[in-house]
Design a protein around this motif. Structure first.
Motif, PDB file in Angstrom:
ATOM      1  N   SER A  95       0.563  -0.827  -0.341  1.00  0.00           N
ATOM      2  CA  SER A  95      -0.116   0.036   0.280  1.00  0.00           C
ATOM      3  C   SER A  95       1.081   1.279   0.307  1.00  0.00           C
ATOM      4  O   SER A  95       1.679   1.638  -0.113  1.00  0.00           O
ATOM      5  N   SER A  96       0.877   2.249  -0.211  1.00  0.00           N
ATOM      6  CA  SER A  96       1.423   3.463   0.074  1.00  0.00           C
ATOM      7  C   SER A  96       0.835   4.287   1.305  1.00  0.00           C
ATOM      8  O   SER A  96       0.282   3.533   2.288  1.00  0.00           O
ATOM      9  N   GLY A  97       2.573   4.653   1.530  1.00  0.00           N
ATOM     10  CA  GLY A  97       2.609   4.961   2.823  1.00  0.00           C
ATOM     11  C   GLY A  97       1.025   6.116   3.522  1.00  0.00           C
ATOM     12  O   GLY A  97       1.039   5.716   4.615  1.00  0.00           O
ATOM     13  N   ASN A  98       0.479   6.370   2.754  1.00  0.00           N
ATOM     14  CA  ASN A  98      -1.306   6.912   3.876  1.00  0.00           C
ATOM     15  C   ASN A  98      -1.902   5.686   4.365  1.00  0.00           C
ATOM     16  O   ASN A  98      -3.618   5.945   4.772  1.00  0.00           O
ATOM     17  N   LEU A  99      -2.117   4.585   3.073  1.00  0.00           N
ATOM     18  CA  LEU A  99      -2.564   3.081   3.436  1.00  0.00           C
ATOM     19  C   LEU A  99      -1.674   2.307   4.283  1.00  0.00           C
ATOM     20  O   LEU A  99      -2.965   1.787   4.237  1.00  0.00           O
ATOM     21  N   ARG A 100      -0.532   2.622   5.168  1.00  0.00           N
ATOM     22  CA  ARG A 100      -0.354   2.091   5.255  1.00  0.00           C
ATOM     23  C   ARG A 100      -0.873   1.714   7.114  1.00  0.00           C
ATOM     24  O   ARG A 100      -1.187   1.882   7.972  1.00  0.00           O
ATOM     25  N   GLY A 101      -0.933   0.090   7.212  1.00  0.00           N
ATOM     26  CA  GLY A 101      -1.639  -0.674   8.519  1.00  0.00           C
ATOM     27  C   GLY A 101      -2.885  -0.797   7.921  1.00  0.00           C
ATOM     28  O   GLY A 101      -3.260  -0.867   9.336  1.00  0.00           O
ATOM     29  N   ARG A 102      -3.018  -0.512   6.900  1.00  0.00           N
ATOM     30  CA  ARG A 102      -5.113   0.082   6.918  1.00  0.00           C
ATOM     31  C   ARG A 102      -5.284  -1.617   6.698  1.00  0.00           C
ATOM     32  O   ARG A 102      -4.933  -2.386   5.985  1.00  0.00           O
ATOM     33  N   PRO A 103      -6.415  -1.442   6.767  1.00  0.00           N
ATOM     34  CA  PRO A 103      -6.790  -2.724   6.209  1.00  0.00           C
ATOM     35  C   PRO A 103      -7.536  -2.533   4.888  1.00  0.00           C
ATOM     36  O   PRO A 103      -6.997  -1.100   4.507  1.00  0.00           O
ATOM     37  N   ARG A 104      -8.197  -3.820   3.600  1.00  0.00           N
ATOM     38  CA  ARG A 104      -8.647  -3.670   2.522  1.00  0.00           C
ATOM     39  C   ARG A 104      -9.728  -2.278   2.531  1.00  0.00           C
ATOM     40  O   ARG A 104     -10.439  -1.856   3.818  1.00  0.00           O
ATOM     41  N   ALA A 105      -9.507  -1.277   1.459  1.00  0.00           N
ATOM     42  CA  ALA A 105      -9.836  -0.271   0.950  1.00  0.00           C
ATOM     43  C   ALA A 105     -11.533   0.038   0.181  1.00  0.00           C
ATOM     44  O   ALA A 105     -12.171   0.797   0.390  1.00  0.00           O
ATOM     45  N   PHE A 106     -10.898  -1.241  -0.652  1.00  0.00           N
ATOM     46  CA  PHE A 106     -11.653  -1.408  -1.895  1.00  0.00           C
ATOM     47  C   PHE A 106     -12.323  -2.336  -1.974  1.00  0.00           C
ATOM     48  O   PHE A 106     -11.534  -3.845  -1.985  1.00  0.00           O
ATOM     49  N   SER A 107     -13.433  -2.756  -1.988  1.00  0.00           N
ATOM     50  CA  SER A 107     -14.253  -3.479  -1.841  1.00  0.00           C
ATOM     51  C   SER A 107     -15.042  -3.890  -3.939  1.00  0.00           C
ATOM     52  O   SER A 107     -14.967  -5.063  -3.934  1.00  0.00           O
ATOM     53  N   PHE A 108     -14.911  -3.197  -4.598  1.00  0.00           N
ATOM     54  CA  PHE A 108     -15.422  -4.037  -6.144  1.00  0.00           C
ATOM     55  C   PHE A 108     -14.339  -4.341  -6.965  1.00  0.00           C
ATOM     56  O   PHE A 108     -12.136  -4.299  -6.564  1.00  0.00           O
ATOM     57  N   PRO A 109     -14.677  -5.340  -7.808  1.00  0.00           N
ATOM     58  CA  PRO A 109     -13.886  -5.803  -8.469  1.00  0.00           C
ATOM     59  C   PRO A 109     -12.657  -5.495  -9.409  1.00  0.00           C
ATOM     60  O   PRO A 109     -12.998  -4.363  -9.806  1.00  0.00           O
TER      61      PRO A 109
END
Length: 458
Positions: A95-109
């Motif tokens: 992930s990019s630095g601004n989403l480090r350690g974050r769970p999955r943010a996108f659900s669309f295929p």
């Protein structure tokens, strides 16, 4: 539009209606243009964000295919771009630095087409959780498929469009007001020849149909209208002159036989041998006198109609009044009070003004029960002549109508007293030609006829 609104709209001037219609069209046009501008900019800018997100996703996918992607994807020059690489199990592997350690943010295929479709997503735990435009592209190998998600924030676009919308909302009314003022001035300028034609037409009277309208120096509908109205005035002038000439000629031709008839009847009345013949001759003599007065009045009116601009010179109106009062006393047993007659000098035609005073006195003498009162004085540059009687009076509803030609009232003053029905009409025409006014005021008993004329300094 209701009946009241239609009535109100119909009563507005043409300039008001044209300006109001133009203002509505301008407001609708500018508002539609502003809305279309904002929508077009929004679509264009969002399309630019989608292109940016897709290009970034393709770069990250290429790195992932080359096994160059680590657990953190390096930042770019596109601001707070959010990137995640997810495997088939939905586990975030980079992930990019601004989403480090974050769970999955996108659900669309991921999109399998050549031009992936962008999605608007929310709740990305970056910044103020605003709206984002996100794309998902496939990456990795067949045995280890990956999905690269890239999202670009729309906050900058939203703020810019909000400022633009506020500016348009504030500026559009100002522009509408400015353009409405311009339309008001332009319609006023365009309708100015119409107003000039209306004013000129209002100055044309039946007494002087020789005047013509000024034709605008253009080849438009207004010039054609002016020429058409001038042609109409020319036809009316010709017809009116023909009618006046006929009346004048007829009256002139009738005077001689009527005078001869009157003389013969007078002789017959004087030398009648029987009372019956004498009574018949006297009755016919009175009828001939009425006919002579009628012909004289018709001839006078024809002259006034044909020559409304009379020759003027300084005239002592009080001397005319004294002279006509002396003559009137010979025709009536009623006293005529002239003690309130003061000095008054006017600019006018002495013979025509004498006819005015004579007709006023004849009218008063004809209907008076016991006395006639005459007054004359000058006040504030106006000579005021008043002739009053104590007869049946004139109803208020008929005080304008009595100055019309051949007017017969239904009240007591309409009885057959020998008048031609033209005396007061002549008074009105002569006074109007002298730039004065003839009117009837209320009187406690009888009628009170007033003539107002511009006075001359002594």
């Amino acid at each position: 539009m209701g009946t009241g609104a239609r009535f109100w709209w119909a009563r507005r001037s043409l300039r008001h209606r044209l300006t109001a219609a133009a203002a509505l069209v301008i407001a609708a046009g500018l508002t539609s243009a502003a809305v279309l501008l904002v929508v077009w900019l929004h679509v264009s800018l969002i399309h630019g964000l989608d292109t940016t997100a897709l290009q970034r996703a393709e770069v990250v996918a290429a790195d992932a295919n080359a096994a160059q992607a680590g657990t953190e994807i390096p930042a770019t020059d596109h601001g707070d771009v959010a990137v995640q690489i997810v495997d088939r199990d939905g586990t975030v592997i980079a992930s990019s630095g601004n989403l480090r350690g974050r769970p999955r943010a996108f659900s669309f295929p991921a999109s399998r087409s050549s031009t992936p479709h962008a999605h608007t997503v929310h709740d990305i735990p970056v910044g103020e959780n605003g709206a984002w435009r996100a794309v998902g592209v496939p990456a990795g190998s067949a045995g280890h498929p990956l999905t690269v998600y890239v999202a670009v924030p729309t906050e900058g676009i939203d703020q810019g469009l909000a400022r633009l919308t506020a500016g348009l909302a504030a500026g559009t009314p100002a522009v509408v007001a400015l353009l409405t003022a311009v339309v008001w001035q332009l319609t006023g300028h365009a309708l100015r020849p119409v107003e000039a034609m209306r004013a000129q037409t209002a100055e044309i009277t039946t007494s002087d149909l020789s005047r013509r309208l000024d034709v605008p120096p253009t080849a438009d509908a207004l010039a054609r209208l002016a020429r058409t109205l001038n042609d109409l005035l020319a036809r009316l002038d010709t017809a009116t002159r023909r009618q006046r000439r006929f009346i004048a000629d007829a009256a002139h031709e009738l005077r001689s036989p009527l005078s001869s008839l009157h003389t013969r009847l007078d002789v017959s009345a004087r030398h009648a041998r029987s009372p019956e013949a004498q009574a018949l001759a006297a009755s016919l003599l009175r009828d001939s006198e009425r006919l002579i007065r009628l012909v004289d009045d018709l001839l006078q009116l024809a002259r006034l109609d044909d020559q409304p601009r009379i020759r003027t010179r300084p005239v002592d109106l009080d001397e005319i009044v004294f002279t006509e009062v002396r003559e009137a006393r010979r025709r009536t047993p009623h006293p005529i009070d002239q003690h309130a007659v003061g000095a008054a000098r006017v600019q006018g035609d002495a013979d025509a003004l004498a006819r005015v005073v004579r007709n006023l006195l004849d009218n008063a003498v004809r209907y008076a029960r016991s006395r006639v009162t005459v007054s004359l004085h000058t006040e504030d540059g106006i000579a005021r002549l008043v002739v009053a009687d104590d007869g049946p009076g004139i109803p208020e509803a008929d005080r304008e109508r009595v100055f019309e030609r051949f007017t017969r009232l239904d009240e007591a003053r309409s009885r057959d007293t020998g008048g031609s029905g033209l005396g007061l009409a002549i008074v009105y025409e002569v006074v109007t030609a002298h730039h004065g006014r003839a009117l009837i005021e209320g009187n406690h008993l009888g009628a009170r006829l007033v003539v107002l004329l511009p006075a001359q300094e002594p």
